[in-house]
Design an enzyme around this catalytic site. Structure first.
Site, mmCIF file in Angstrom:
data_model
loop_
_atom_site.group_PDB
_atom_site.id
_atom_site.type_symbol
_atom_site.label_atom_id
_atom_site.label_comp_id
_atom_site.label_asym_id
_atom_site.label_seq_id
_atom_site.Cartn_x
_atom_site.Cartn_y
_atom_site.Cartn_z
ATOM 1 N N HIS A 93 10.509 -0.565 5.298
ATOM 2 C CA HIS A 93 9.607 -1.047 6.345
ATOM 3 C C HIS A 93 9.963 -2.459 6.801
ATOM 4 O O HIS A 93 9.544 -2.879 7.879
ATOM 5 C CB HIS A 93 8.128 -0.894 5.949
ATOM 6 C CG HIS A 93 7.575 -1.909 5.005
ATOM 7 N ND1 HIS A 93 7.444 -1.686 3.643
ATOM 8 C CD2 HIS A 93 7.089 -3.154 5.214
ATOM 9 C CE1 HIS A 93 6.912 -2.746 3.075
ATOM 10 N NE2 HIS A 93 6.681 -3.651 3.999
ATOM 11 N N ASP A 229 10.891 3.354 -0.268
ATOM 12 C CA ASP A 229 10.784 2.286 0.730
ATOM 13 C C ASP A 229 11.865 1.217 0.524
ATOM 14 O O ASP A 229 11.580 0.101 0.120
ATOM 15 C CB ASP A 229 9.385 1.658 0.657
ATOM 16 C CG ASP A 229 9.062 0.853 1.908
ATOM 17 O OD1 ASP A 229 9.987 0.525 2.663
ATOM 18 O OD2 ASP A 229 7.866 0.548 2.125
ATOM 19 N N SER A 675 7.085 -8.118 0.552
ATOM 20 C CA SER A 675 7.712 -6.812 0.739
ATOM 21 C C SER A 675 9.218 -6.947 0.603
ATOM 22 O O SER A 675 9.826 -7.827 1.211
ATOM 23 C CB SER A 675 7.393 -6.272 2.128
ATOM 24 O OG SER A 675 6.089 -5.801 2.172
HETATM 25 N N1 ARG Z 1 1.543 -1.778 3.512
HETATM 26 C C1 ARG Z 1 2.893 -2.256 3.449
HETATM 27 C C2 ARG Z 1 2.931 -3.758 3.596
HETATM 28 O O1 ARG Z 1 2.186 -4.343 4.322
HETATM 29 C C3 ARG Z 1 3.735 -1.703 4.535
HETATM 30 C C4 ARG Z 1 4.017 -0.274 4.361
HETATM 31 C C5 ARG Z 1 4.765 0.296 5.512
HETATM 32 N N2 ARG Z 1 4.583 1.723 5.518
HETATM 33 C C6 ARG Z 1 3.918 2.389 6.460
HETATM 34 N N3 ARG Z 1 3.709 3.657 6.300
HETATM 35 N N4 ARG Z 1 3.497 1.792 7.541
HETATM 36 O O2 ARG Z 1 3.808 -4.392 3.044
#
Ligand code: ARG
Length: 753
Positions: A93, A229, A675
């Site tokens: 992501h 991811d 992330s």
């Molecule tokens: N919730 C994650 C974050 O803010 C991002 C995940 C991205 N995945 C998705 N399905 N949008 O770091």
């Protein structure tokens, strides 16, 4: 009595055995002083010098801040170097926008994945940069010399800017380094960060979205998770090793340090630390701040982002081209939208405001107990309260002007990019023209030149804008956003234009949007190109999208002016509250809120109980991928070949007792910006990549919840399995240093894969 005592001792022992630090995003510079002894006890085997050293290569040298700026002051994600050839892992992501930029219907890397089989297949990204922290330094004393207690917030920041530019100049070593000064503990401390920024970072690999984004928005922010991811990049340098913009002669970076990878996997209670660049937390927010978020701030954003997603969705579903165009915008909006919903829910469920009130009552009692404290801190809480109340009154028009107006439909914001050109095109007032003919001509010629330059610059950006633009979707969005604006902002606070159009079009913003898109030069690429080749004042002056943009901009200026004056006293009171808290709890070791600087958090691999009678395991396995599979739902499609591998239990060296671990949980304290961060075991080896937080503790950015809060990581063995077994990118596996413990006699070996 004795029984109770025994029970107590037992409880204490049990909690001793289980909970380690968890809470806290620590500055690496202080790890030795504040955390090291406890970390050793919890399982860390490295020396403090091996973790953070300014003079020798250390773990921190493998940690990368990702940005789209060549001189960033913050980072959108973290990466880690994993080979002596500058290879870098981060999240899928985090690379998503870049993967999308490279994707077309013919080369749909979002859908199919991308794997460079050799260096020359790697894809350049002119905007992406990789920052390495050279050193950090406490500069509080120097900054404080320039500020005094009588300064207001604005004067303080002006004084700080002054010191900052002086220090930056000194530390940048003639522009070699990017120097960033940041405020800590709400303006009570200041630190300087010196970075080396590499500007040639290429895309090397990405799994298909059915792996990298498996579970989509449904699973996002949730456990149990089965998402691979990750994505892979490579940092390049000039032949002499220094940072350089993309050039063919550039070579893979020779890093100071890179992380070896462990195939040993995780057990519950194992030590785990995470290094990276957490963006922002608000752990010292007061109850007034919490309620301001809950009542005044979040509902509007949740409403508008939700509506936006609803508008885009059918257009994306109907056409794969549009699906690619809007993939990244959709993902970012959906992520924030769900985050705010989850945070709202968490703040309420966990009664965070009540806990804050308890602390504030304690603070008040402490302040009142002593006249000196009363003098210094007596007004702090009441000022915070009144500032938030004033802001709450002013924020709604601001939010709607911003999120429904300026940043609602894309056409409005894009039109405003042309404001500069619009100003230049305005006919020169006769009175402004010099009397002298030659001078007058010179002025006019100069203006012509400026217009030409401005139009050319805008022309150069046209392709980029329209590449990810689909007018029919944006038209619908414009109508929807105007409608929300009209419904939510009290008429006397609206920009008159919206009200006027509502009446003119008899309440149909759809009809008005139709008109805007028929007439505006910004609705269609060719129209805009024609205009820019021969720009004239009249076209822009009567352009309905620019008219809207200007109207919202006007409103924004006024609304934010009013809001800022309400906000002015806030930052000063927040600084004092923080200072008072630290004085009151002088035994406690405080950690600073996240502010996009490098931090280390340590804890353990740990399961949790999300609710009564529910126990969540700390790992997920490939079994769950097959359980979640749903060929009719684009979020839960399992690639055919992945399924085959799982069904055949063909996990290669990456399995564990015949099963493949996909993701695992740890108690580390992270937030957005972390992330892509490496999860590192006690030996300094990479065991996973952090990518998310969990639904039950979404209030975590405001209050850490030790029992509930978890970091969701993709197990590094799943990452390697996808690279190796699924994608066959063995060229990448060959670059890595892979460790596996060999039993009897217990030792660690580097294995040839
Ligand atoms: N919730 C994650 C974050 O803010 C991002 C995940 C991205 N995945 C998705 N399905 N949008 O770091």
């Amino acid at each position: 009595m004795k029984k109770v005592f025994l029970l107590l001792a037992f409880v204490m022992l049990a909690s001793l055995g289980k909970t380690y630090a968890d809470e806290g995003m620590w500055l690496p510079m202080f790890v030795e002083r504040l955390n090291y002894t406890d970390m050793r006890e919890a399982g860390l085997q490295l020396t403090a010098e091996e973790i953070y050293s300014v003079n020798n290569s250390s773990l921190k040298d493998a940690i990368v801040g990702l940005s789209t700026s060549p001189s960033p002051s913050g980072f959108f994600c973290t990466g880690e170097i994993v080979s002596d050839q500058g290879l870098m892992f981060t999240n899928h992501h985090c690379g998503y926008d870049i993967i999308q930029q490279h994707s077309t219907l013919d080369h749909d890397y979002l859908t199919n994945g991308f794997w460079a089989k050799s260096l020359d297949e790697e894809l350049a990204n002119p905007e992406l940069t990789a920052s390495f922290l050279i050193r950090m330094q406490d500069v509080t004393d120097s900054v404080m010399q320039n500020v005094s207690d009588t300064m207001d917030g604005q004067q303080r920041s002006a004084a700080m800017r002054e010191v900052s530019s002086r220090m930056k100049k000194a530390a940048s070593e003639d522009g070699r380094y990017n120097v960033v000064l940041k405020s800590f503990f709400n303006g009570n401390e200041y630190y300087m960060f010196v970075y080396e920024v590499y500007t040639d970072v290429r895309l090397v690999g990405a799994p298909p979205s059915d792996i990298g984004k498996f579970g989509g928005d449904t699973d996002n922010w949730m456990w149990p998770r089965h998402t691979g991811d990750f994505s892979i990049f490579r940092v390049y340098s000039a032949p002499d090793g220094s940072p350089a913009d993309y050039a063919e002669e550039n070579i893979p970076l020779k890093p100071k340090h890179y992380l070896p990878i462990s195939l040993d996997g995780v057990q519950e209670d194992d030590f785990a630390m995470i290094w990276g660049f957490p963006g922002s937390t608000d752990r010292y927010l007061t109850s007034y701040g919490v309620n301001f978020n809950l009542d005044a701030q979040y509902p509007a954003i949740i409403d508008l982002f939700g509506k936006k997603l609803d508008v885009w969705k059918p257009f994306m579903a109907a056409d794969q081209q549009v699906n690619i165009q809007y993939a990244s915008k959709h993902a970012v909006t959906a992520n924030t939208w769900k985050y705010l919903i989850g945070q709202t829910r968490g703040l309420k469920n966990l009664a965070v405001a009540d806990k804050k009130i308890q602390l504030e009552n304690q603070f008040t009692a402490w302040v009142n107990a002593n006249p000196e404290r009363t003098e210094k801190y007596g007004e702090v809480l009441s000022t915070l309260k009144s500032s938030y109340a004033m802001m709450a009154d002013k924020i709604e028009p601001l939010l709607y002007t911003s999120f429904a107006g300026l940043n609602g439909s894309e056409i409005v914001g894009y039109a405003l990019d042309f404001s500069g050109l619009y100003e230049l095109l305005k006919p020169i007032d006769k009175k402004e023209l010099p009397k002298d003919k030659d001078m007058a001509k010179k002025m006019k010629d100069e203006r012509e030149q400026q217009i030409k330059a401005s139009a050319e610059a805008l022309l150069a950006e046209v392709d980029e804008h329209f590449k990810n633009y689909y007018a029919p979707a944006d038209k619908k969005l414009l109508a929807t956003m105007l409608n929300e604006y009209y419904l939510h902002v009290p008429v006397n606070m609206q920009t008159p234009l919206v009200y006027q159009k509502f009446n003119e079009y008899k309440g149909s913003f759809d009809n008005y949007a139709e008109e805007v898109f028929e007439k505006s030069v910004f609705a269609e690429k060719q129209r805009l190109v024609n205009f820019l080749n021969n720009p004239d004042f009249k076209t822009l002056d009567k352009d309905p999208a620019l008219e809207l943009g200007n109207a919202f901009m006007d409103k924004m200026m006024k609304a934010s002016g009013e809001f800022q004056s309400a906000q002015a006293s806030l930052s000063e009171s927040e600084r004092l509250f923080m200072a008072g808290l630290r004085e009151m709890q002088s035994d406690k070791v405080f950690y600073p809120d996240a502010n996009s600087t490098m931090r280390m958090t340590w804890g353990t691999v740990q399961s949790y109980e999300p609710a009564d009678a529910i126990q969540y395991d700390y790992v997920t396995t490939s079994k769950g991928i097959l359980e979640k599979e749903d060929p009719t739902d684009p979020e839960f499609i399992v690639p055919e070949y992945l399924k085959t591998l799982i069904e055949n239990r063909d996990f290669g060296p990456y399995g564990e007792n015949g099963e493949l671990i996909i993701c695992f949980l740890s108690t580390n304290d992270i937030t957005g910006g972390n992330s892509g961060s490496p999860v590192i075991n006690g030996k300094g080896e990479l065991i996973g990549i952090a990518f998310d937080g969990n639904w039950e503790a979404m209030s975590g950015d405001i209050a850490f919840e030790p029992e509930l809060q978890r970091t969701i990581n993709v197990d590094i063995r799943y990452v390697l399995f996808v690279i190796d077994k699924f994608a066959g990118a063995t060229n990448l596996i060959d670059e890595l240093t892979i460790h596996k413990a060999v039993p009897q006699p217990l030792r660690t070996e580097t294995v040839e894969m």
